[in-house]
Design an enzyme around this catalytic site. Structure first.
Site, mmCIF file in Angstrom:
data_model
loop_
_atom_site.group_PDB
_atom_site.id
_atom_site.type_symbol
_atom_site.label_atom_id
_atom_site.label_comp_id
_atom_site.label_asym_id
_atom_site.label_seq_id
_atom_site.Cartn_x
_atom_site.Cartn_y
_atom_site.Cartn_z
ATOM 1 N N SER A 190 0.851 -1.189 0.000
ATOM 2 C CA SER A 190 0.000 0.000 0.000
ATOM 3 C C SER A 190 0.892 1.247 0.000
ATOM 4 C CB SER A 190 -0.961 -0.030 1.199
ATOM 5 O OG SER A 190 -1.893 1.024 1.118
ATOM 6 N N THR A 191 0.786 2.101 1.014
ATOM 7 C CA THR A 191 1.562 3.339 1.043
ATOM 8 C C THR A 191 3.058 3.044 0.959
ATOM 9 O OG1 THR A 191 -0.128 4.316 2.474
ATOM 10 C CG2 THR A 191 1.975 5.476 2.325
ATOM 11 N N HIS A 217 -2.742 -1.000 -3.223
ATOM 12 C CA HIS A 217 -3.904 -0.153 -2.949
ATOM 13 C C HIS A 217 -3.773 1.147 -3.736
ATOM 14 C CE1 HIS A 217 -4.267 -2.205 1.261
ATOM 15 N NE2 HIS A 217 -4.798 -2.943 0.301
ATOM 16 N N MET A 311 -0.193 1.041 5.260
ATOM 17 C CA MET A 311 -0.973 1.351 6.455
ATOM 18 C C MET A 311 -2.012 0.260 6.688
ATOM 19 S SD MET A 311 -1.070 3.940 8.601
ATOM 20 C CE MET A 311 -2.133 4.622 9.884
ATOM 21 N N ASP A 314 -4.197 -5.096 6.070
ATOM 22 C CA ASP A 314 -4.653 -5.922 4.949
ATOM 23 C C ASP A 314 -3.577 -6.927 4.565
ATOM 24 O OD1 ASP A 314 -6.276 -6.820 2.887
ATOM 25 O OD2 ASP A 314 -5.555 -5.314 1.468
#
Length: 374
Positions: A190-191, A217, A311, A314
């Site tokens: 993600s991030t 993401h 973050m 998941d």
């Protein structure tokens, strides 16, 4: 009293005002300065030493990408890019994320209150993450390649006979991939993910005898640009996944924004991509957990799964289920190389990760697991 100082960079007076107002609505943040081009942004970053910067991409004199590179070399500071929704804007945003930007938001329209509200919520959430992020400065382009010649890279070279002098494009054209394989790799992030994926996927050798599934993401349009960018810098083929794609070796499939991606098994032991619009999982679609859980249905394959920077949590539940089902390899990225140590932390704390590795060692371990079968 404000805890964090923010610099706002945009060539539009109107947009500087909108973004500044949105930020100032949270008492934790104070806009300490603005800049109308990249050159001013560099000067203001050195003078004001903000905790984070919002950076437009298209600006006169010096654009946001050039300014980002300079800031990350000279005054490393968390930067959130403000991107348009165009295909060109998405491609430039992917480059910015590779070059050290923490995250991005889409540029607010300023005309619809609901649109501004959604942008405000995202901007404030991303600023909360950015100001707590320890950014790593980047080396000049001519030095960065030398820095990345790690032990992991050497390990990969030792497992493949492909000549390093061959350009990636020619290798891809003569090795289109096979639909028959014994291993499969799945990566969730993600991030900070685009930069991490650049590091890992660029080191996977040509002719890699397994497909790679990727969930990042990211909204629609941006996942397509991410796949194109990874394809440009990799020896394997990288595509945005489409419904019904037959999985092939030496190919990475990026889940399209807005869709869950799972693996489907056909009677003749071929495997296909399935895309679904089921409800978001933990707020995400695509979801890493959804992808990982689909691998529970293919125990005949040797499964190797990775969770990198991001973050939230998941992927941790799916990784634990895979480990308990006999998955061959589960890897979490180490805290020291994560932009955000959230998703990997969840995997480690739930004891889903067999290995915890810094980003630069992940590709080497994947290569050894697949090419040396262990």
């Amino acid at each position: 009293m404000a805890s964090y100082n923010i610099l706002v960079v945009d060539d539009s007076v109107f947009m500087r005002k909108i973004i500044s107002d949105l930020i100032s609505e949270n008492p934790q943040f104070k806009v300490v300065g603005t800049a109308k081009n990249g050159q001013e942004a560099i000067e203001q970053a050195k003078l004001l030493r903000p905790d984070a910067i919002t950076m437009d991409i298209e600006m006169p004199i010096m654009n946001g990408l050039e300014a980002l590179q300079r800031i990350m070399r000279e005054q490393p500071t968390p930067v959130i890019m403000v991107s348009s929704l165009t295909q060109e804007g998405a491609a430039e945003t992917i480059k910015a994320l590779e070059w050290g930007a923490v995250d991005f938001i889409r540029k607010p329209s300023g005309s619809i209150s609901l649109d501004l509200y959604k942008v405000k919520q995202l901007l404030l959430e991303k600023l909360q993450i950015a100001v707590r992020t320890k950014v790593r400065g980047i080396q000049p382009d001519n030095a960065q390649g030398a820095v990345q010649q790690t032990a992991a890279t050497a390990a990969i070279k030792s497992t493949t006979t492909v000549s390093p002098s061959k350009p990636a494009a020619s290798v891809k054209s003569v090795n289109p991939g096979s639909s028959h394989f014994e291993h499969i790799v799945a990566i969730g992030t993600s991030t900070g993910g685009p930069r991490a994926l650049h590091q890992v996927i660029s080191q996977i050798p040509a002719g890699f005898p397994a497909p790679i599934l990727i969930v990042q993401h990211m909204p629609p349009n941006f996942t397509k640009s991410l796949a194109q960018r990874l394809n440009d810098i990799s020896q394997i083929r990288v595509v945005e996944a489409a419904e019904g794609d037959i999985l092939q070796t030496a190919t990475a499939y990026v889940a399209p924004g807005g869709w869950h991606m799972v693996i489907g098994k056909e009677p003749n032991r071929t495997y296909k991509i399935r895309l679904t619009k089921e409800e978001p999982r933990s707020g995400h679609r695509p979801s890493v957990d959804v992808m990982f859980e689909s691998l529970l249905g293919v125990p005949e394959l040797k499964r190797h799964v990775v969770i990198m920077t991001g973050m939230g949590s998941d992927g941790a539940k799916g990784m634990l289920s895979l480990k308990q089902s006999g998955c061959s390899t589960t890897i979490a990225e180490a805290e020291e190389t994560c932009v955000v140590y959230g998703m990997p932390r969840a995997a480690v704390e739930s004891q889903a990760a067999m290995l915890v590795l810094p980003q630069q060692e992940i590709a080497g371990r994947i290569a050894r697991c697949v090419l040396q079968d262990g």
